[in-house]
Design an enzyme around this catalytic site. Structure first.
Site, mmCIF file in Angstrom:
data_model
loop_
_atom_site.group_PDB
_atom_site.id
_atom_site.type_symbol
_atom_site.label_atom_id
_atom_site.label_comp_id
_atom_site.label_asym_id
_atom_site.label_seq_id
_atom_site.Cartn_x
_atom_site.Cartn_y
_atom_site.Cartn_z
ATOM 1 N N ARG A 58 26.400 68.479 56.635
ATOM 2 C CA ARG A 58 26.445 68.055 58.190
ATOM 3 C C ARG A 58 26.173 69.444 58.955
ATOM 4 O O ARG A 58 26.444 70.693 58.701
ATOM 5 C CB ARG A 58 27.823 67.692 58.491
ATOM 6 C CG ARG A 58 28.221 66.373 57.978
ATOM 7 C CD ARG A 58 29.614 65.893 58.189
ATOM 8 N NE ARG A 58 30.513 66.821 57.544
ATOM 9 C CZ ARG A 58 31.767 66.706 57.752
ATOM 10 N NH1 ARG A 58 32.400 65.982 58.771
ATOM 11 N NH2 ARG A 58 32.981 67.298 57.067
ATOM 12 N N LYS A 60 43.770 74.600 67.555
ATOM 13 C CA LYS A 60 42.933 74.297 66.395
ATOM 14 C C LYS A 60 41.364 74.608 67.402
ATOM 15 O O LYS A 60 40.534 75.192 66.792
ATOM 16 C CB LYS A 60 42.845 72.696 66.074
ATOM 17 C CG LYS A 60 41.693 71.961 65.372
ATOM 18 C CD LYS A 60 41.504 73.054 64.103
ATOM 19 C CE LYS A 60 40.363 72.542 63.571
ATOM 20 N NZ LYS A 60 40.317 72.297 61.836
ATOM 21 N N GLY A 107 23.643 86.366 60.200
ATOM 22 C CA GLY A 107 22.670 85.773 59.250
ATOM 23 C C GLY A 107 22.247 84.602 59.931
ATOM 24 O O GLY A 107 22.169 84.554 61.124
ATOM 25 N N LEU A 141 32.332 88.097 60.235
ATOM 26 C CA LEU A 141 31.429 88.949 60.996
ATOM 27 C C LEU A 141 30.029 89.477 60.117
ATOM 28 O O LEU A 141 29.481 90.476 60.243
ATOM 29 C CB LEU A 141 32.121 90.286 61.005
ATOM 30 C CG LEU A 141 31.793 91.185 62.278
ATOM 31 C CD1 LEU A 141 31.899 90.393 63.405
ATOM 32 C CD2 LEU A 141 32.678 92.543 62.340
ATOM 33 N N CYS A 172 32.353 71.165 61.393
ATOM 34 C CA CYS A 172 33.517 71.703 62.489
ATOM 35 C C CYS A 172 32.957 72.566 63.414
ATOM 36 O O CYS A 172 32.976 72.097 64.588
ATOM 37 C CB CYS A 172 34.544 72.212 61.415
ATOM 38 S SG CYS A 172 35.522 70.990 60.694
ATOM 39 N N GLU A 199 36.274 74.041 53.907
ATOM 40 C CA GLU A 199 35.810 73.430 52.753
ATOM 41 C C GLU A 199 35.420 74.341 51.921
ATOM 42 O O GLU A 199 35.237 75.742 52.226
ATOM 43 C CB GLU A 199 34.464 72.858 53.205
ATOM 44 C CG GLU A 199 34.798 71.595 53.924
ATOM 45 C CD GLU A 199 33.559 70.787 54.668
ATOM 46 O OE1 GLU A 199 32.617 71.140 53.922
ATOM 47 O OE2 GLU A 199 33.729 70.006 55.601
ATOM 48 N N GLU A 210 45.057 71.120 61.489
ATOM 49 C CA GLU A 210 44.595 71.445 59.976
ATOM 50 C C GLU A 210 43.662 72.530 60.138
ATOM 51 O O GLU A 210 42.723 72.429 60.816
ATOM 52 C CB GLU A 210 44.265 70.257 59.225
ATOM 53 C CG GLU A 210 43.969 70.412 57.824
ATOM 54 C CD GLU A 210 44.952 71.039 57.145
ATOM 55 O OE1 GLU A 210 46.137 70.190 57.221
ATOM 56 O OE2 GLU A 210 45.156 72.242 56.485
ATOM 57 N N PHE A 211 43.772 73.657 59.369
ATOM 58 C CA PHE A 211 42.870 74.744 59.482
ATOM 59 C C PHE A 211 42.217 74.776 58.126
ATOM 60 O O PHE A 211 41.534 75.824 57.796
ATOM 61 C CB PHE A 211 43.664 75.922 59.881
ATOM 62 C CG PHE A 211 44.322 75.652 61.263
ATOM 63 C CD1 PHE A 211 43.538 75.794 62.423
ATOM 64 C CD2 PHE A 211 45.757 75.551 60.976
ATOM 65 C CE1 PHE A 211 44.466 75.760 63.404
ATOM 66 C CE2 PHE A 211 46.609 75.500 62.332
ATOM 67 C CZ PHE A 211 45.950 75.466 63.365
ATOM 68 N N ASP A 233 41.634 54.130 53.648
ATOM 69 C CA ASP A 233 40.201 54.225 54.258
ATOM 70 C C ASP A 233 39.541 52.844 54.476
ATOM 71 O O ASP A 233 39.894 52.082 53.762
ATOM 72 C CB ASP A 233 39.301 55.136 53.443
ATOM 73 C CG ASP A 233 38.297 56.042 54.489
ATOM 74 O OD1 ASP A 233 38.443 57.352 54.588
ATOM 75 O OD2 ASP A 233 37.435 55.118 54.793
#
Ligand code: UDX
Length: 438
Positions: free
Chosen positions: A335, A209, A258, A255, A265, A157, A153-154, A31
């Site tokens: 985020r 994706k 709220g 489903l 994402c 978090e 990638e799916f 990084d």
């Protein structure tokens, strides 16, 4: 044994590095952020993600995963380089900001002197992989011995480790059988365990994706649109959702009506999809995503409106307690957090807003220093005129309404996630209001 590198060590990259070590590979993470890298080098995860700290610490100690800020080391080390950098929303528009993707390729490719495979995992607009492949061919000294593949990638978090080691499916976009062979080898332990594999071309892999996140966002906004209707006619969206969910063609997951979706994402991915479709002259195909976005943002406005009503139509000088700052439970990610968006809007309207979140307060305070942060849920609710439950942490579900009732100014709660038990709260003398519920 193949040696792997991971470029970009955020939620995706740090998890991927630790999980590839778990599969038995030697992994080098890279990084540009030295603070992040020095934390990771000492086996510490610089964000909240269940299961990851133990996994990372184990493999750092065992020497299977290491971290560096030296790109030459990365280029020399890797047989396979996983590209895991972020693709946030552009500061002045809806499109994805690809600067980190391009920077990674521009620094890595000129150093690739031996055969290797670069594997893109970042979420990118369709067409990006083809452009990057051309750029790698121009820059890499090893020429045709360097290849690109796309492997979206799916992971969610909060479940990142589980989703990486036991994914629903693997998708790989390749241009040659050699690239496919390498990826099949890397993921052999998952494939042997029965994880389905879909092998595609580049644009299909990129689109899987984008389409998956667009579908999930649409599903959430669909039920939230139904919540709007329920509010008008006095119906209960929680029961509606339960009843819909029993139909296996619909399914009950994603489903929950709220406050809607946030995070790093879904919001930016549906916007980037619209921007990309427009560039491609196919804007109409995904024009509905503008509506999905609008429904989602209206839920935030609705919570503010309900809170204002409970404050006598004027926030000035009122005390509003906000439970939750993370965009969802089991994460410290703020985020595009709906909770913080609501909190800040109410503060600007003149209320004193006090927030508590089990994990996300340091991130929240760094981004919104003007809000007030309490040490506990109860401290946040002290003398509150209204309590807003905006991120459904388990801790908040376990609150005793009677005990909380002792310290607030008014027993009024708005449940922005529809997970608290209305009967329990009402029995303790609270005015309970859900979203899309009578
Ligand atoms: C998402 C995708 O699920 C994942 O596959 C992709 O790789 C990245 O984006 P993530 O952002 O971690 O993952 O969160 P997710 O669990 O999908 O939740 C997204 C948002 O939707 C959260 O704000 C959550 O509160 C909200 N949500 C989810 C609802 O409002 N209702 C639901 O029924 C489900």
């Amino acid at each position: 044994m193949l040696r792997l590198t991971v470029i970009g060590t955020g939620y995706l990259g740090a998890t991927h590095a630790a999980c590839m070590a778990e599969l038995g590979y030697e992994v080098l993470g890279y990084d540009v952020d030295e603070v992040k890298i020095s934390a990771l080098q000492s086996g510490k995860v610089p964000f909240y993600e269940p299961e990851l700290p133990e996994l990372l610490a184990r493999h750092v100690a065992g020497g299977r995963v290491a971290f560096t800020t030296d790109i030459d080391e990365v280029a020399n080390f890797g047989d396979v380089h996983f590209l895991c950098v972020g693709t946030p929303q552009q500061p002045n528009g809806y499109a994805a900001d690809l600067r980190y993707v391009h920077a990674a390729i521009e620094t890595l490719a000129p150093r690739l002197r031996r055969p290797c495979l670069v594997v893109g995992k970042s979420t990118v607009p369709v067409g990006t992989a083809t452009t990057l492949a051309t750029r790698i061919a121009e820059l890499a000294p090893a020429g045709a011995d360097v290849e690109l593949a796309w492997n979206p990638e799916f992971l969610r978090e909060g479940f990142a480790v589980r989703d990486t080691l036991r994914p629903d499916r693997l998708v790989i976009g390749v241009q040659t059988s050699r690239a496919e062979r390498v990826l099949r080898e890397i993921y052999a332990p998952l494939l042997d365990a029965g994880v389905p594999l879909v092998v595609t071309d580049f644009p299909t892999a990129e689109l899987v994706k984008t389409a998956a996140n667009a579908f999930l966002a649409t599903k959430i906004s669909f039920i939230n649109a139904m919540a709007e209707i329920c509010e008008v006619v006095g119906a209960d969206v929680v029961q509606l959702s339960e009843a819909l969910g029993y139909d296996p063609r619909i399914g009950k997951r994603f489903l929950q009506a709220g406050l809607g979706f946030g995070g790093g994402c879904l919001p930016k991915d549906i916007r980037a999809f619209r921007a990309r479709a427009e560039e491609l002259g196919a804007a109409e195909a995904v024009a509905f995503l503008a509506e999905v976005d609008a429904i989602n943002m209206r839920r935030r406005a609705r919570v503010v409106e309900l809170a204002r009503r409970e404050c006598g139509e004027d926030f000035t000088g009122r005390r509003v307690a906000v439970l939750g700052a993370a965009f969802k439970p089991n994460s410290d990610d703020i985020r595009d957090s709906p909770a913080l968006d609501v909190a800040e809007t109410i503060r600007r309207a003149g209320a004193h807003v006090s927030i508590y979140d089990p994990e996300a307060m340091p991130n929240a305070a760094a981004r919104y220093p003007q809000l007030d942060y309490a040490k506990t849920a109860f401290a946040a609710c002290e003398n509150a005129d209204v309590v807003l439950h905006l991120t459904e942490w388990q801790e908040f579900r376990e609150i005793d309404p009677a005990a909380l009732g002792e310290i607030v100014a008014q027993r009024r709660i708005i449940d922005g996630r529809n997970v608290l038990d209305p009967n329990l709260w009402r029995a303790a003398g609270w005015m309970y209001r859900g979203l899309g519920r009578p």
